[in-house]
Write a protein that holds these residues in place. Structure first.
Motif, mmCIF file in Angstrom:
data_model
loop_
_atom_site.group_PDB
_atom_site.id
_atom_site.type_symbol
_atom_site.label_atom_id
_atom_site.label_comp_id
_atom_site.label_asym_id
_atom_site.label_seq_id
_atom_site.Cartn_x
_atom_site.Cartn_y
_atom_site.Cartn_z
ATOM 1 N N LYS A 206 14.079 21.077 34.390
ATOM 2 C CA LYS A 206 13.681 21.891 33.245
ATOM 3 C C LYS A 206 12.156 21.970 33.142
ATOM 4 O O LYS A 206 11.583 23.035 32.870
ATOM 5 C CB LYS A 206 14.259 21.320 31.947
ATOM 6 N N THR B 260 18.036 16.582 35.791
ATOM 7 C CA THR B 260 18.191 17.744 34.911
ATOM 8 C C THR B 260 16.948 17.947 34.054
ATOM 9 O O THR B 260 16.439 19.071 33.910
ATOM 10 C CB THR B 260 19.419 17.572 34.008
ATOM 11 N N GLU B 261 16.433 16.871 33.498
ATOM 12 C CA GLU B 261 15.241 16.975 32.645
ATOM 13 C C GLU B 261 14.017 17.384 33.460
ATOM 14 O O GLU B 261 13.209 18.200 33.019
ATOM 15 C CB GLU B 261 14.983 15.635 31.950
ATOM 16 N N PRO C 51 21.392 20.570 41.398
ATOM 17 C CA PRO C 51 20.833 19.364 40.772
ATOM 18 C C PRO C 51 21.539 18.087 41.210
ATOM 19 O O PRO C 51 20.895 17.054 41.384
ATOM 20 C CB PRO C 51 21.027 19.632 39.281
ATOM 21 N N SER C 52 22.861 18.135 41.415
ATOM 22 C CA SER C 52 23.578 16.918 41.828
ATOM 23 C C SER C 52 23.173 16.482 43.232
ATOM 24 O O SER C 52 23.003 15.290 43.499
ATOM 25 C CB SER C 52 25.089 17.143 41.758
ATOM 26 N N HIS D 194 15.901 28.138 37.853
ATOM 27 C CA HIS D 194 17.154 27.411 37.709
ATOM 28 C C HIS D 194 17.901 27.905 36.476
ATOM 29 O O HIS D 194 17.295 28.166 35.437
ATOM 30 C CB HIS D 194 16.876 25.907 37.575
ATOM 31 N N PRO E 127 21.554 26.854 34.195
ATOM 32 C CA PRO E 127 22.452 25.707 34.046
ATOM 33 C C PRO E 127 23.614 25.742 35.042
ATOM 34 O O PRO E 127 24.245 26.780 35.235
ATOM 35 C CB PRO E 127 22.950 25.843 32.600
ATOM 36 N N TYR E 128 23.845 24.620 35.688
ATOM 37 C CA TYR E 128 24.926 24.429 36.672
ATOM 38 C C TYR E 128 24.717 25.239 37.956
ATOM 39 O O TYR E 128 25.610 25.292 38.804
ATOM 40 C CB TYR E 128 26.291 24.766 36.063
ATOM 41 N N SER F 47 21.020 12.896 35.148
ATOM 42 C CA SER F 47 20.427 13.273 33.863
ATOM 43 C C SER F 47 18.905 13.352 33.965
ATOM 44 O O SER F 47 18.278 14.236 33.361
ATOM 45 C CB SER F 47 20.820 12.266 32.781
#
Length: 210
Positions: free
Chosen positions: A45, A41-42, A26-27, A55, A57-58, A38
């Protein structure tokens, strides 16, 4: 999730692993899109809930089969438009990326098919990237990043990354374009038999036949 933003996300995830194996995080996705982490990330999802990416988390973001097909459709649009602009409107290869980013979201499927037919069903765009066919099939040949090629390696240029117009112009001035022959030498490279000094970072944006 029919939106230009969705298509841009999917296309970026696909392109990240097209010429190397490391999955996108994601980064890194945020950096490539120029969007706050941010927000990415949304969106990730939402893409996962729609079945377009997987995906945790992280962890890395990976396309599902459905997401891959949709990404390939957008990649096809982008690369056909780039090819069309170069062949029909005399754009330089350093000028077409941003134009294609806009047009890929606006032209109809009918016009896209007409462009493909008029151009003779091209297999590669001006930068050497493969153009998926209407069924999502992509042609592949073994490749090596110029920066990873060993001394003595000789290959034809398969692809040049199109993100930096200034670097593209510098490489074109050296003759380092798609189909040029490059040999890695102790002091640098030869391009079509002539010694050349590459601009900084050039070895990280050029791919050769393996």
């Amino acid at each position: 999730m029919a939106s230009p933003a969705t298509d841009d996300y999917l296309k970026t995830v696909y392109a990240h692993t097209e010429w190397q194996d490391a999955p996108i995080t994601p980064s890194v996705l945020a950096a490539k899109l120029g969007i706050a982490p941010s927000s990415v990330t949304e969106m990730v999802k939402k893409l996962a809930a729609a079945g377009l990416v997987s995906h945790v988390p992280y962890g890395a973001v990976r396309l599902t089969d459905t997401g891959t097909l949709r990404a390939l459709a957008m990649v096809r649009r982008h690369r056909l438009i780039e090819t069309w602009l170069v062949r029909e409107f005399d754009y330089g290869w350093d000028e077409v990326h941003d134009e294609a980013e806009v047009l890929e979201h606006t032209i109809s499927d009918r016009l896209l098919e007409g462009i493909d037919a008029r151009l003779g069903r091209p297999r590669f765009d001006p930068h050497g990237d493969a153009i998926p066919d209407a069924d999502g099939h992509v042609e592949r040949v073994p490749f090596v990043l110029l920066g990873d090629a060993p001394e003595g390696h000789t290959g034809q240029v398969l692809r040049v990354d199109d993100r930096d117009p200034e670097l593209l112009r510098a490489l074109e001035a050296l003759g380092l374009v798609v189909a040029a022959t490059v040999r890695v030498t102790p002091s640098g490279v030869e391009i079509n038999g002539t010694d050349a000094v590459l601009p900084p970072d050039a070895a990280q944006v050029v791919w050769l036949t393996a």
